[in-house]
Every structure is written in C-alpha cells, then in structure tokens.
Design a protein around this motif. Sequence first.
Motif, PDB file in Angstrom:
ATOM      1  N   GLU A 225      -4.104   2.984 -12.514  1.00 52.79           N
ATOM      2  CA  GLU A 225      -3.386   2.290 -11.447  1.00 52.79           C
ATOM      3  C   GLU A 225      -2.850   0.965 -11.949  1.00 52.79           C
ATOM      4  O   GLU A 225      -3.312   0.415 -12.958  1.00 52.79           O
TER       5      GLU A 225
ATOM      6  N   ARG B  81     -10.279   0.260  -9.120  1.00 54.34           N
ATOM      7  CA  ARG B  81      -9.119   0.821  -8.450  1.00 54.34           C
ATOM      8  C   ARG B  81      -8.776  -0.026  -7.230  1.00 54.34           C
ATOM      9  O   ARG B  81      -9.448  -0.997  -6.933  1.00 54.34           O
ATOM     10  N   GLN B  82      -7.689   0.357  -6.521  1.00 58.10           N
ATOM     11  CA  GLN B  82      -7.276  -0.312  -5.294  1.00 58.10           C
ATOM     12  C   GLN B  82      -7.072  -1.814  -5.526  1.00 58.10           C
ATOM     13  O   GLN B  82      -7.554  -2.658  -4.783  1.00 58.10           O
TER      14      GLN B  82
ATOM     15  N   SER C 196       4.856   9.698  -6.692  1.00 60.11           N
ATOM     16  CA  SER C 196       3.630   8.907  -6.626  1.00 60.11           C
ATOM     17  C   SER C 196       3.846   7.488  -6.136  1.00 60.11           C
ATOM     18  O   SER C 196       2.936   6.896  -5.558  1.00 60.11           O
TER      19      SER C 196
ATOM     20  N   THR D 236       3.239   2.460  -0.532  1.00 63.76           N
ATOM     21  CA  THR D 236       3.767   2.010  -1.808  1.00 63.76           C
ATOM     22  C   THR D 236       4.854   0.976  -1.534  1.00 63.76           C
ATOM     23  O   THR D 236       4.977   0.476  -0.408  1.00 63.76           O
TER      24      THR D 236
ATOM     25  N   SER E 111      -1.156  10.626  -5.657  1.00 60.51           N
ATOM     26  CA  SER E 111      -1.248   9.265  -5.151  1.00 60.51           C
ATOM     27  C   SER E 111      -2.378   8.543  -5.833  1.00 60.51           C
ATOM     28  O   SER E 111      -3.491   9.044  -5.905  1.00 60.51           O
ATOM     29  N   ALA E 112      -2.082   7.366  -6.380  1.00 58.35           N
ATOM     30  CA  ALA E 112      -3.130   6.607  -7.020  1.00 58.35           C
ATOM     31  C   ALA E 112      -3.942   5.806  -6.034  1.00 58.35           C
ATOM     32  O   ALA E 112      -5.040   5.374  -6.338  1.00 58.35           O
ATOM     33  N   ARG E 113      -3.441   5.573  -4.850  1.00 61.56           N
ATOM     34  CA  ARG E 113      -4.076   4.626  -3.960  1.00 61.56           C
ATOM     35  C   ARG E 113      -4.707   5.233  -2.722  1.00 61.56           C
ATOM     36  O   ARG E 113      -5.635   4.673  -2.159  1.00 61.56           O
TER      37      ARG E 113
ATOM     38  N   SER F 109       0.054   7.901   1.007  1.00 62.82           N
ATOM     39  CA  SER F 109      -0.262   6.573   0.489  1.00 62.82           C
ATOM     40  C   SER F 109       0.866   5.611   0.821  1.00 62.82           C
ATOM     41  O   SER F 109       2.007   6.018   1.058  1.00 62.82           O
TER      42      SER F 109
ATOM     43  N   THR G 127       1.803   8.160 -12.496  1.00 60.73           N
ATOM     44  CA  THR G 127       0.776   8.113 -11.451  1.00 60.73           C
ATOM     45  C   THR G 127       0.856   6.879 -10.567  1.00 60.73           C
ATOM     46  O   THR G 127       0.358   6.893  -9.444  1.00 60.73           O
ATOM     47  N   ASP G 128       1.489   5.818 -11.054  1.00 54.10           N
ATOM     48  CA  ASP G 128       1.619   4.604 -10.241  1.00 54.10           C
ATOM     49  C   ASP G 128       2.719   3.742 -10.836  1.00 54.10           C
ATOM     50  O   ASP G 128       3.097   3.903 -12.009  1.00 54.10           O
TER      51      ASP G 128
END
Length: 386
Positions: A364, A95-96, A255, A213, A6-8, A211, A314-315
């Motif tokens: 991300e 990020r985020q 992801s 998405t 999870s990227a987030r 996460s 990854t995202d």
Amino acid sequence: MEAPLSARAVTCGVVAALAVLSLSACTDAHPAARRPAATRADPTGSPLATGVAPATRAKPASCQSPPRRSDQFHARHVTADWRKVTPDSPSGFFRQGNVSADGSLLTVQDPGGIGEVRRLTGDTLEPVPTPWPGKSLGLAASGERLWVLTGAGQDKYGLGSREAGTWYGGPLASGGVDVDGRGPWVMAGDRTMRWDGRAWRHAPLPDAGASLTGTTQAPWTVLEEEARAPLAQWTGRAWRLVRVPGVKGKWVQLSAVVPTRPGEFWALGMVKWDEEDAELEPLARSRLLALRWKAGRWSCLFGPTDEEGNARFTDAVHDGRDGLWAVTHDGELWHLTDGRWTRERPRETRHVMNPDTAHADIMELAASEDGRHVYALGRAVWRLGQ
C-alpha cells in the motif's frame, strides 16, 4: 472471478464498529490504561445527497489490447529513493496509512486481520490506544479527527468520536459489507457519510462500494465487481457512476484512482482473462493497466502479458507534482512524472542471495494531501526521500 482489487477496503466476517479520536490526543504520552466503551453517538445532520448523479459514458467505449509482449509504459529502472523507517513487523503488516500535513503517519500494525493503531513521527513508532485493543481493522483521518474501524463485538458497524477523553459510538451499517474511510469520508456498502465538523451527513452510492480512493478534495470509490461500472466519482453534489473502456474478451479490474492535474485523473489496476492449456484447463493471464481520463476521453496503457496472471497495480497516490506513485503486485514502486514512467525497488525488499528475486513486501501507499510526504507500507514502512 476474484473479489475487487482493493488495498484499503475492510470486509470482515466478524462484526465491527468505527470510532473517532481527536488527533491532538495522539501526540501526548499515552497512559497504559483505561479503555472506556463507546456508548454515545455522534450527531447526524441533513443528507449530503438524497440520490445519485447521471452516469458518465466511456469515450471510447473500448481499448484494443496490444500484442502479448508489448509494453506501453516503457518504464525505466532507476535507483530507489526510499528509506526504511521501521523494523519489520514481527507478524502481519502495516496497512491503512494516513499521513498528516506535518508528515506523521497513522497506520494499523496488523498481525493477521486485526491489529493495533500506531503513529510514526520521524523514526519513532508509538501506540495509539483505543477502547478496543487488538481489534483495529482500518483507519481514516481528517484534521484533528481519527476514524478507527474496529471489530468490537457489536452487531453493527458504528461511528464515534473522542472528545475530552471520552469515546462515543453509534451504528453505521450491518456487518458483512465493505467498509473504508478516507479523509472526512466513510463508506459502508452502498452508502457514504462525510463529517462536516459538526455532524455526519449521508450520501448514497449508485452501487455497493469496495474501497475509497482519490483525495480528500476529489474522492472516488472503487465499486464491487458486480456493479454496473467499476468507479463512482463525487461531483460535489452527489456520487455518479463512471464507466471506463472495456477490453474485448477480458475483465478490467481497478484498484485506485489518482487525480493529477485539473480535468485529468488516472485509474490503475489490471486487465485479466483465462486461456486454456492442451488439456483445456484454464490458465490465468493478466497485464498491468492504467487508464487516463483527460478532456472527456479515455486512453489506455497496457503492460506485457504476465503468464502467471498476477500482474496488477494494487494501490496508487498522487505525488503533489501533477504525477503519481503506484505499487505493483510484487512490491515494485512506479512513478509517473512529466509524462514518463520509472520503476524502483527499495534495497531492503530485495532477496539477499538473488537481488532479481521479487518480494511483495510493499502493498500500500499513503500520501499527505499536498503530496510532500509519501510512505510505502507492507511488512515495514518506507519513507520517500528522507
């Protein structure tokens, strides 16, 4: 086995709180100063849902992995159309990301696990003060509100808001669970909450989430590895488990989910497995994986086998034109449009002495709801086509 990819999502050994800020305040000049403690709670309304919807079945139940070198994406290399719009972060990463309708970006500049909220307008990066300097873990934004995940020294995750310059806060969940936010949604462990403009309304997940998405209008949850299925989908009334095809002898790890057209979405991640060398030591292997759901059925695309076991998406985010953008483990940007895949790498992410050397500088992606504004985040921020 590894944690879900999870990227987030934010999981933190320290305790955390979540605060909400009026975004209109972010556009003003920010005085250096007082950071009042969050003490009051936002209101909680009636439940959004009290149970979960029936789970879906995977049709087909499995996909056949092609020969090792087979590449079913056939992604064509193209010239990158991304521009670097911030300097490299001196430590940590951006990020985020959350993108507003006007194209401005809210992000956390992270020196290593925690960081500060930043707003990027055009090419100008400026701080967004919160009551917890240096402790921001994550963000979500919806309309005029900004949710800030923060390690504030409390014994629970919390919710709050800033109204007329005052911050408010209240408990959400105990520490030690994955917490994430997207649009008006917040996830903590096996439950979610949605802000309806007046109050938070709860809806349980069928299993613990890793996460959030999808999009604001079509939210999804990537579930933890131990869950009964890898995904949960919001039906409009409740969350439901979504099962995906298995791959014999391998693990499917996802992801991100991207709705593209009505009745169609893509789930991206990897398929991984172990092999043994001559000394019977385990060797990790993986392939890029994209699952497409359309008309009630799944289809699967596999990349070639990565003998190092690193290959994965990854995202991913939608592109606003019935397609999607995705980023791979080594920071390469992939685009699906009109049924064709392309791949590109911004010039600034290439090794100076060896342009073919991969740098995982991008981790991300973030896009506005209409897909007109897309950013790539990592050691710096890149903007698409501007």
